[in-house]
Design a protein around this motif. Structure first.
Motif, PDB file in Angstrom:
ATOM      1  N   ALA A  59      65.935  -4.749  -8.947  1.00 17.75           N
ATOM      2  CA  ALA A  59      66.936  -3.951  -8.241  1.00 17.75           C
ATOM      3  C   ALA A  59      67.805  -4.827  -7.344  1.00 17.75           C
ATOM      4  O   ALA A  59      69.035  -4.662  -7.284  1.00 17.75           O
ATOM      5  CB  ALA A  59      66.250  -2.863  -7.420  1.00 17.75           C
ATOM      6  N   LEU A  60      67.188  -5.776  -6.637  1.00 13.66           N
ATOM      7  CA  LEU A  60      67.954  -6.678  -5.774  1.00 13.66           C
ATOM      8  C   LEU A  60      68.913  -7.539  -6.579  1.00 13.66           C
ATOM      9  O   LEU A  60      70.037  -7.814  -6.136  1.00 13.66           O
ATOM     10  CB  LEU A  60      66.996  -7.565  -4.974  1.00 13.66           C
ATOM     11  N   CYS A  61      68.487  -7.967  -7.760  1.00 13.50           N
ATOM     12  CA  CYS A  61      69.367  -8.764  -8.612  1.00 13.50           C
ATOM     13  C   CYS A  61      70.569  -7.945  -9.083  1.00 13.50           C
ATOM     14  O   CYS A  61      71.697  -8.447  -9.132  1.00 13.50           O
ATOM     15  CB  CYS A  61      68.593  -9.306  -9.817  1.00 13.50           C
TER      16      CYS A  61
ATOM     17  N   PHE B 243      76.410 -17.254  -0.736  1.00 12.15           N
ATOM     18  CA  PHE B 243      74.973 -17.236  -0.968  1.00 12.15           C
ATOM     19  C   PHE B 243      74.519 -18.060  -2.166  1.00 12.15           C
ATOM     20  O   PHE B 243      73.324 -18.144  -2.438  1.00 12.15           O
ATOM     21  CB  PHE B 243      74.487 -15.792  -1.128  1.00 12.15           C
ATOM     22  N   VAL B 244      75.427 -18.670  -2.900  1.00 14.44           N
ATOM     23  CA  VAL B 244      75.043 -19.479  -4.047  1.00 14.44           C
ATOM     24  C   VAL B 244      74.374 -20.773  -3.581  1.00 14.44           C
ATOM     25  O   VAL B 244      74.606 -21.232  -2.445  1.00 14.44           O
ATOM     26  CB  VAL B 244      76.286 -19.797  -4.906  1.00 14.44           C
TER      27      VAL B 244
ATOM     28  N   PHE C 230      68.999 -14.397  -6.593  1.00  9.24           N
ATOM     29  CA  PHE C 230      69.351 -12.997  -6.812  1.00  9.24           C
ATOM     30  C   PHE C 230      70.805 -12.839  -7.247  1.00  9.24           C
ATOM     31  O   PHE C 230      71.323 -11.715  -7.305  1.00  9.24           O
ATOM     32  CB  PHE C 230      69.100 -12.197  -5.531  1.00  9.24           C
ATOM     33  N   LEU C 231      71.467 -13.964  -7.544  1.00  8.84           N
ATOM     34  CA  LEU C 231      72.849 -13.953  -8.026  1.00  8.84           C
ATOM     35  C   LEU C 231      72.881 -14.426  -9.475  1.00  8.84           C
ATOM     36  O   LEU C 231      72.013 -15.167  -9.917  1.00  8.84           O
ATOM     37  CB  LEU C 231      73.722 -14.859  -7.160  1.00  8.84           C
ATOM     38  N   HIS C 232      73.919 -14.006 -10.215  1.00  7.59           N
ATOM     39  CA  HIS C 232      74.034 -14.374 -11.624  1.00  7.59           C
ATOM     40  C   HIS C 232      75.488 -14.611 -12.000  1.00  7.59           C
ATOM     41  O   HIS C 232      76.410 -14.274 -11.252  1.00  7.59           O
ATOM     42  CB  HIS C 232      73.400 -13.298 -12.518  1.00  7.59           C
ATOM     43  N   ASP C 233      75.678 -15.183 -13.159  1.00  5.82           N
ATOM     44  CA  ASP C 233      77.003 -15.548 -13.641  1.00  5.82           C
ATOM     45  C   ASP C 233      77.852 -14.302 -13.886  1.00  5.82           C
ATOM     46  O   ASP C 233      77.419 -13.371 -14.562  1.00  5.82           O
ATOM     47  CB  ASP C 233      76.862 -16.351 -14.936  1.00  5.82           C
ATOM     48  N   THR C 234      79.047 -14.291 -13.306  1.00  7.68           N
ATOM     49  CA  THR C 234      79.961 -13.163 -13.474  1.00  7.68           C
ATOM     50  C   THR C 234      81.191 -13.522 -14.300  1.00  7.68           C
ATOM     51  O   THR C 234      82.115 -12.713 -14.405  1.00  7.68           O
ATOM     52  CB  THR C 234      80.426 -12.646 -12.099  1.00  7.68           C
ATOM     53  N   SER C 235      81.210 -14.732 -14.868  1.00 13.58           N
ATOM     54  CA  SER C 235      82.389 -15.153 -15.632  1.00 13.58           C
ATOM     55  C   SER C 235      82.506 -14.435 -16.971  1.00 13.58           C
ATOM     56  O   SER C 235      83.591 -14.305 -17.520  1.00 13.58           O
ATOM     57  CB  SER C 235      82.353 -16.672 -15.863  1.00 13.58           C
TER      58      SER C 235
ATOM     59  N   ALA D 190      67.908 -16.171 -11.497  1.00 11.62           N
ATOM     60  CA  ALA D 190      66.496 -15.938 -11.212  1.00 11.62           C
ATOM     61  C   ALA D 190      65.572 -16.767 -12.083  1.00 11.62           C
ATOM     62  O   ALA D 190      64.351 -16.605 -12.026  1.00 11.62           O
ATOM     63  CB  ALA D 190      66.179 -14.447 -11.404  1.00 11.62           C
ATOM     64  N   SER D 191      66.128 -17.676 -12.896  1.00 12.52           N
ATOM     65  CA  SER D 191      65.304 -18.389 -13.872  1.00 12.52           C
ATOM     66  C   SER D 191      64.234 -19.263 -13.225  1.00 12.52           C
ATOM     67  O   SER D 191      63.142 -19.435 -13.774  1.00 12.52           O
ATOM     68  CB  SER D 191      66.186 -19.232 -14.797  1.00 12.52           C
TER      69      SER D 191
END
Length: 291
Positions: free
Chosen positions: A82-84, A101-102, A120-125, A183-184
């Protein structure tokens, strides 16, 4: 002259609920038990007191980490997922959220929280949340397997310290200007800790080892934007924590031992990450002045 049947003088009442009449008796102690206090048994029913007394005399089965084996909902797994998702939405709709936060090697020394928040961050490109979806799928599979074995707080520690360990490895093994997210690192830590648990319980390691190996090799070869450094860092951290949680069988207070070791590993990782971050910053500033 008419007669009326007299009510019985000795009506059985449930000892736990005296206002309730019950003609059903416990097969062990013989006392009346109302429907709320009845527990199905092989023959008839038992009352809750007899069931509790019987369970107290049964030796509890524990995992390699000393956690009592019982059904547990993987609430920490769901909370991380959920946080991710929330973090991903914040990245999409809040300007500057990712940059704040990155994990950025040059900023880790001054802003150590980035080592954790980046997990908790991920690629948005990509128009489709492929990065997020793949990590959440892996977390869902591995988390449901490991969290009931380790318990909630140990599982949370493995993920969070795995993320930090991945960030530390990235600062150590990559260019100072490198930044990363995902999160890996925590997922690899979960997989490694699960591998240790399987080894300690003498179960087959082949499937888990193959999955981790394939994903680790993939980061080295195919994925140009995949941080293999974070994978390695998370893997090593998970092996360390898994070994700690499977040890201490002769310690009097095993829970306190695990807590102390977890805190120590966390402090060492944060200190090492900050130290390497300051080193990267000094090296970068020195290169800038030299040029």
């Amino acid at each position: 002259m008419s007669t009326h049947p007299q009510p019985p003088q000795d009506v059985p009442h449930c000892p736990r609920h005296p206002d309730r009449v019950s003609y059903v008796r416990c097969q062990r102690c013989g006392r009346p038990a109302c429907p709320e206090c009845q527990r199905p048994a092989a023959v008839g029913v038992h009352c809750v007191d007899c069931v509790r007394e019987a369970q107290a005399g049964v030796r509890q089965v524990r995992t390699a980490s000393g956690v009592v084996v019982r059904a547990r909902k993987p609430i920490v797994t769901y909370a991380i997922m959920a946080l991710c998702v929330v973090g991903y939405l914040m990245q999409l709709f809040v300007p500057g959220f990712s940059q704040a936060f990155v994990e950025w090697n040059l900023a880790v020394g001054h802003e150590p929280w980035r080592m954790l928040t980046a997990g908790f961050l991920h690629d948005t490109s990509n128009p489709l949340p492929v990065h997020l979806a793949l990590n959440m799928l892996s977390l869902w599979f591995l988390g449901r397997a490991l969290e009931p074995v380790l318990g909630h707080w140990r599982f949370a520690a493995v993920f969070c310290l795995g993320v930090i360990g991945g960030s530390v490895a990235q600062v150590l093994l990559s260019d100072p200007t490198t930044s990363g997210w995902g999160a890996s690192g925590g997922i690899f830590a979960i997989g490694a800790a699960l591998l240790v648990e399987l080894r300690h319980d003498r179960q087959s390691l082949i499937s888990m080892a193959v999955v981790l190996g394939i994903n680790l090799v993939y980061g080295f070869t195919i994925g140009a934007n995949i941080s293999w450094q974070a994978h390695v860092g998370g893997l090593v951290t998970g092996l360390i924590l898994g070994g700690i949680y499977a040890s201490g069988t002769k310690v009097k207070n095993r829970e306190a031992y695990h807590v102390a070791c977890t805190v120590l590993v966390g402090i060492l990782l944060v200190w090492l990450g900050m130290y390497l971050g300051f080193q990267a910053w000094d090296a970068y500033v020195g290169m800038a002045y030299a040029s």
